[in-house]
Design a protein around this motif. Structure first.
Motif, PDB file in Angstrom:
ATOM      1  N   GLU A 357       6.882   2.886   9.760  1.00 43.30           N
ATOM      2  CA  GLU A 357       7.349   1.518   9.999  1.00 43.30           C
ATOM      3  C   GLU A 357       6.610   0.515   9.135  1.00 43.30           C
ATOM      4  OE1 GLU A 357       7.866  -1.499  13.823  1.00 43.30           O
ATOM      5  OE2 GLU A 357       7.474   0.638  14.133  1.00 43.30           O
ATOM      6  N   THR A 358       5.301   0.687   9.006  1.00 41.81           N
ATOM      7  CA  THR A 358       4.502  -0.264   8.231  1.00 41.81           C
ATOM      8  C   THR A 358       4.868  -0.238   6.755  1.00 41.81           C
ATOM      9  OG1 THR A 358       2.672  -0.023   9.790  1.00 41.81           O
ATOM     10  CG2 THR A 358       2.151  -0.948   7.637  1.00 41.81           C
ATOM     11  N   ALA A 359       4.994   0.962   6.202  1.00 42.97           N
ATOM     12  CA  ALA A 359       5.288   1.072   4.774  1.00 42.97           C
ATOM     13  C   ALA A 359       6.619   0.439   4.431  1.00 42.97           C
ATOM     14  CB  ALA A 359       5.276   2.530   4.346  1.00 42.97           C
ATOM     15  N   ASP A 360       7.563   0.552   5.337  1.00 46.78           N
ATOM     16  CA  ASP A 360       8.896   0.008   5.099  1.00 46.78           C
ATOM     17  C   ASP A 360       8.904  -1.506   5.069  1.00 46.78           C
ATOM     18  OD1 ASP A 360      11.510   0.797   4.508  1.00 46.78           O
ATOM     19  OD2 ASP A 360      12.185   0.302   6.531  1.00 46.78           O
ATOM     20  N   GLN A 361       7.828  -2.120   5.510  1.00 54.05           N
ATOM     21  CA  GLN A 361       7.745  -3.579   5.565  1.00 54.05           C
ATOM     22  C   GLN A 361       7.157  -4.192   4.299  1.00 54.05           C
ATOM     23  OE1 GLN A 361       5.332  -4.285   9.002  1.00 54.05           O
ATOM     24  NE2 GLN A 361       6.806  -3.394  10.443  1.00 54.05           N
ATOM     25  N   LEU A 362       6.573  -3.371   3.446  1.00 51.59           N
ATOM     26  CA  LEU A 362       5.878  -3.899   2.271  1.00 51.59           C
ATOM     27  C   LEU A 362       6.862  -4.512   1.278  1.00 51.59           C
ATOM     28  CD1 LEU A 362       3.265  -1.082   1.625  1.00 51.59           C
ATOM     29  CD2 LEU A 362       2.904  -3.286   2.738  1.00 51.59           C
ATOM     30  N   THR A 363       6.526  -5.678   0.787  1.00 50.42           N
ATOM     31  CA  THR A 363       7.384  -6.374  -0.174  1.00 50.42           C
ATOM     32  C   THR A 363       6.728  -6.510  -1.540  1.00 50.42           C
ATOM     33  OG1 THR A 363       6.552  -8.519   0.592  1.00 50.42           O
ATOM     34  CG2 THR A 363       8.554  -7.675   1.642  1.00 50.42           C
ATOM     35  N   GLY A 364       5.593  -5.845  -1.735  1.00 48.89           N
ATOM     36  CA  GLY A 364       4.898  -5.899  -3.022  1.00 48.89           C
ATOM     37  C   GLY A 364       3.400  -5.880  -2.815  1.00 48.89           C
ATOM     38  N   LEU A 365       2.680  -5.267  -3.762  1.00 50.35           N
ATOM     39  CA  LEU A 365       1.238  -5.132  -3.658  1.00 50.35           C
ATOM     40  C   LEU A 365       0.574  -5.465  -4.981  1.00 50.35           C
ATOM     41  CD1 LEU A 365       1.131  -1.681  -1.812  1.00 50.35           C
ATOM     42  CD2 LEU A 365       0.648  -3.901  -0.778  1.00 50.35           C
ATOM     43  N   ASP A 366      -0.664  -5.962  -4.889  1.00 53.07           N
ATOM     44  CA  ASP A 366      -1.461  -6.195  -6.078  1.00 53.07           C
ATOM     45  C   ASP A 366      -2.193  -4.900  -6.422  1.00 53.07           C
ATOM     46  OD1 ASP A 366      -3.081  -7.016  -8.115  1.00 53.07           O
ATOM     47  OD2 ASP A 366      -4.240  -8.457  -6.924  1.00 53.07           O
ATOM     48  N   THR A 367      -1.801  -4.258  -7.529  1.00 56.43           N
ATOM     49  CA  THR A 367      -2.425  -2.989  -7.933  1.00 56.43           C
ATOM     50  C   THR A 367      -3.415  -3.197  -9.079  1.00 56.43           C
ATOM     51  OG1 THR A 367      -0.615  -2.476  -9.461  1.00 56.43           O
ATOM     52  CG2 THR A 367      -0.398  -1.698  -7.187  1.00 56.43           C
ATOM     53  N   ASP A 368      -3.907  -4.424  -9.230  1.00 56.85           N
ATOM     54  CA  ASP A 368      -4.895  -4.736 -10.274  1.00 56.85           C
ATOM     55  C   ASP A 368      -4.388  -4.381 -11.666  1.00 56.85           C
ATOM     56  OD1 ASP A 368      -6.764  -5.772  -8.472  1.00 56.85           O
ATOM     57  OD2 ASP A 368      -7.636  -3.805  -8.090  1.00 56.85           O
ATOM     58  N   GLY A 369      -3.076  -4.520 -11.868  1.00 59.77           N
ATOM     59  CA  GLY A 369      -2.498  -4.327 -13.190  1.00 59.77           C
ATOM     60  C   GLY A 369      -2.241  -2.882 -13.564  1.00 59.77           C
ATOM     61  N   TYR A 378       8.832  -1.797  -0.707  1.00 60.76           N
ATOM     62  CA  TYR A 378       9.624  -0.751  -0.060  1.00 60.76           C
ATOM     63  C   TYR A 378      10.589  -1.337   0.962  1.00 60.76           C
ATOM     64  CZ  TYR A 378       6.065   2.125  -2.223  1.00 60.76           C
ATOM     65  OH  TYR A 378       5.228   2.711  -3.132  1.00 60.76           O
ATOM     66  N   SER A 379      10.865  -2.617   0.831  1.00 57.94           N
ATOM     67  CA  SER A 379      11.739  -3.297   1.777  1.00 57.94           C
ATOM     68  C   SER A 379      13.167  -3.350   1.225  1.00 57.94           C
ATOM     69  CB  SER A 379      11.236  -4.720   2.020  1.00 57.94           C
ATOM     70  OG  SER A 379      11.272  -5.465   0.814  1.00 57.94           O
ATOM     71  N   GLY A 380      14.109  -3.677   2.086  1.00 59.44           N
ATOM     72  CA  GLY A 380      15.476  -3.919   1.638  1.00 59.44           C
ATOM     73  C   GLY A 380      16.196  -2.665   1.179  1.00 59.44           C
ATOM     74  N   GLU A 381      17.251  -2.876   0.385  1.00 60.34           N
ATOM     75  CA  GLU A 381      18.071  -1.773  -0.103  1.00 60.34           C
ATOM     76  C   GLU A 381      17.400  -1.051  -1.270  1.00 60.34           C
ATOM     77  OE1 GLU A 381      20.978  -0.784   1.277  1.00 60.34           O
ATOM     78  OE2 GLU A 381      20.529  -2.257   2.839  1.00 60.34           O
ATOM     79  N   VAL A 382      17.734   0.221  -1.402  1.00 63.84           N
ATOM     80  CA  VAL A 382      17.135   1.048  -2.444  1.00 63.84           C
ATOM     81  C   VAL A 382      17.330   0.433  -3.820  1.00 63.84           C
ATOM     82  CG1 VAL A 382      17.362   3.250  -3.664  1.00 63.84           C
ATOM     83  CG2 VAL A 382      17.265   3.212  -1.164  1.00 63.84           C
ATOM     84  N   ASN A 383      18.523  -0.004  -4.119  1.00 67.80           N
ATOM     85  CA  ASN A 383      18.811  -0.527  -5.461  1.00 67.80           C
ATOM     86  C   ASN A 383      17.986  -1.765  -5.785  1.00 67.80           C
ATOM     87  OD1 ASN A 383      20.491  -0.311  -7.915  1.00 67.80           O
ATOM     88  ND2 ASN A 383      21.240  -2.320  -7.275  1.00 67.80           N
ATOM     89  N   GLU A 384      17.563  -2.479  -4.774  1.00 70.78           N
ATOM     90  CA  GLU A 384      16.803  -3.714  -4.995  1.00 70.78           C
ATOM     91  C   GLU A 384      15.365  -3.431  -5.402  1.00 70.78           C
ATOM     92  OE1 GLU A 384      17.076  -5.908  -1.404  1.00 70.78           O
ATOM     93  OE2 GLU A 384      19.258  -6.205  -1.530  1.00 70.78           O
ATOM     94  N   HIS A 385      14.789  -2.347  -4.892  1.00 72.75           N
ATOM     95  CA  HIS A 385      13.369  -2.117  -5.163  1.00 72.75           C
ATOM     96  C   HIS A 385      13.095  -0.892  -6.036  1.00 72.75           C
ATOM     97  CE1 HIS A 385      13.606   1.043  -2.214  1.00 72.75           C
ATOM     98  NE2 HIS A 385      13.921   0.212  -1.263  1.00 72.75           N
ATOM     99  N   ALA A 386      14.133  -0.194  -6.474  1.00 74.13           N
ATOM    100  CA  ALA A 386      13.908   0.962  -7.352  1.00 74.13           C
ATOM    101  C   ALA A 386      13.214   0.510  -8.635  1.00 74.13           C
ATOM    102  CB  ALA A 386      15.240   1.628  -7.677  1.00 74.13           C
ATOM    103  N   SER A 387      12.121   1.186  -8.984  1.00 73.87           N
ATOM    104  CA  SER A 387      11.390   0.836 -10.196  1.00 73.87           C
ATOM    105  C   SER A 387      12.213   1.204 -11.430  1.00 73.87           C
ATOM    106  CB  SER A 387      10.051   1.580 -10.225  1.00 73.87           C
ATOM    107  OG  SER A 387       9.351   1.312 -11.425  1.00 73.87           O
ATOM    108  N   ARG A 388      12.177   0.339 -12.458  1.00 77.81           N
ATOM    109  CA  ARG A 388      12.991   0.547 -13.650  1.00 77.81           C
ATOM    110  C   ARG A 388      12.216   0.396 -14.955  1.00 77.81           C
ATOM    111  NH1 ARG A 388      16.581  -1.389  -9.770  1.00 77.81           N
ATOM    112  NH2 ARG A 388      18.744  -0.657  -9.950  1.00 77.81           N
TER     113      ARG A 388
END
Length: 427
Positions: A357-369, A378-388
């Motif tokens: 449940e928690t992971a599905d709520q994430l809308t973006g993280l700071d990975t220090d570049g 990992y929120s919303g529809e797959v097509n919206e957050h799929a990395s490209r």
């Protein structure tokens, strides 16, 4: 299109830690949570801290050991660094005790999983698409979040997994677009393994080739060195495409690039993420690779200048770790995990089920570049957050790992416009 519950990859690790962190440590609680103990980790830095156990099943002795071993080393180094700097909310993280070697065998993978499943919070690293698919029914039953250490586009649509990085499919789309826009290619060949990895990449490349109106030829091959690649080598020499894309392992990369260039092929090569190993710099193919080959990747190479890379290099030097770009990926994935842990702490949820449940709520993280902007959504529809987006590296003998950044976070028009409604390769 459905919104899936969780993603795959190293991020799963994140989920693991996340879950535990979510609840935070309560010394007065009698509730037992799988994969979490009030007792300190083995070899704890601070024995007053509890322990979070992450599991990993990888290839330490088989054909993909040049990937699996340094990825695990990087992940372990990341958590050692975290533990030496106070841990996470009263816990240290152990990703040593429950690491297992599958030898890249599906049956062994399943057996090793069953050996560790009762002792882990999350299966933070599971190398091999078919291997991971083989245990998913049970991981879901056990509420164990699985993090595939592979990049198949199928993970975008699977519940109970946490994927990270750009899929083989989208990466191959970018490889074709890069070949057309930067290398002036009008014909492209694709050498690939059959199945989950190779066909996912080849199908993405074919989609892009059709979109860009370039000639496209597929060459299916099996694992092995120069002798096993003879048929493919001869076909490339006969067809002479402007650019050859590779979705193989490093062994086939060296054999194919070295032999075709030696026999007069004048085109270029671009390899998917798993096609590179620093060991190729010591092979007979090294001069041909330096002249003709580029490596696609989901994170920037060892020498890249980011806050995350700088911290990683400093710690790696302190423990005597050798430069390795798979170490980078193993380390980088853990930055996603820390973000998950922080969110879990806020959610006050430290159970296996809570990780989903928690992971599905994430809308973006700071990975220090270390990952592209937008990583950890990992929120919303797959097509919206799929990395490209894709990193492109060139080969340079004087660099620490043989790779030097050529293009940062490239996103070609095909991947940018593509709608992910199902996996590019259906298992």
């Amino acid at each position: 299109m459905k919104s899936k519950t969780l993603r795959s990859g190293v991020a799963g690790l994140a989920a693991i830690a996340l879950v535990l962190s979510g609840c935070g440590r309560d010394d007065d609680s009698d509730t037992e949570v799988a994969g979490i103990t009030e007792e300190p980790c083995p070899n704890a830095v601070d024995e007053s801290n509890g322990c979070i156990y992450l599991g990993a099943i990888t290839d330490l002795t088989g054909p993909f050991s040049p990937i699996g071993a340094p990825m695990i080393e990087g992940a372990q180094a990341y958590w050692q660094n975290v533990n030496e700097n106070g841990g996470i909310d009263g816990y240290e993280v152990d990703m040593v005790t429950h690491v297992r070697d599958s030898g890249y065998n599906e049956t062994t993978h399943s057996q090793e999983y069953r050996e560790i499943r009762d002792q882990i919070l999350v299966l933070a690293h599971s190398l091999g698409t078919a291997h991971t698919n083989g245990i998913l029914d049970d991981t879901r039953q056990q509420n164990i979040l699985a993090v595939p250490a592979s990049l198949g586009s199928n993970w975008l649509f699977e519940d109970g997994v946490l994927e990270f990085g750009t899929s083989y499919c989208a990466e191959a789309m970018n490889m074709v677009d890069y070949a057309v826009d930067e290398l002036d290619a009008t014909s492209v060949g694709m050498v690939h393994f059959p199945g989950d990895y190779g066909d996912d990449a080849a199908n993405g490349a074919e989609i892009a080739a059709e979109e860009r109106d370039v000639e496209f030829t597929r060459y299916t091959t099996a694992p092995g060195g120069t002798d096993e690649q003879t048929a493919v080598i001869q076909r490339i020499l006969a067809d002479r495409p402007d650019v050859v894309l590779l979705a193989t392992s490093a062994i086939e990369t060296g054999a194919i690039v070295g032999a075709t260039v030696a026999q007069g092929y004048e085109g270029q090569f671009i390899g998917s993420t798993p096609t590179w190993s620093a060991g190729l710099m010591g092979s007979q193919a090294a001069p041909a690779l330096e002249a003709r080959y580029r490596s696609a990747a989901t994170v920037a190479p060892w020498g890249f200048d980011s806050e995350g890379h700088n911290e990683m290099r400093e710690f790696a030097e302190s423990i005597g770790a050798e430069p390795n770009d798979w170490f980078v990926l193993g380390w980088a994935a853990q930055s996603v995990i820390r973000g998950l842990l922080q969110q879990a702490i806020e959610n006050d949820d430290l159970t296996r089920a809570g990780v989903f449940e928690t992971a599905d709520q994430l809308t973006g993280l700071d990975t220090d570049g270390m990952f592209a902007e937008g990583a950890g959504d990992y929120s919303g529809e797959v097509n919206e957050h799929a990395s490209r987006s894709t990193i492109f590296n060139r080969i340079e003998a004087g660099s620490p790992t043989g790779l030097v950044l050529e293009e940062e976070w490239y996103e070609g028009p095909t991947a940018a416009d593509f709608e992910f409604t199902e996996a590019c390769y259906l298992m």
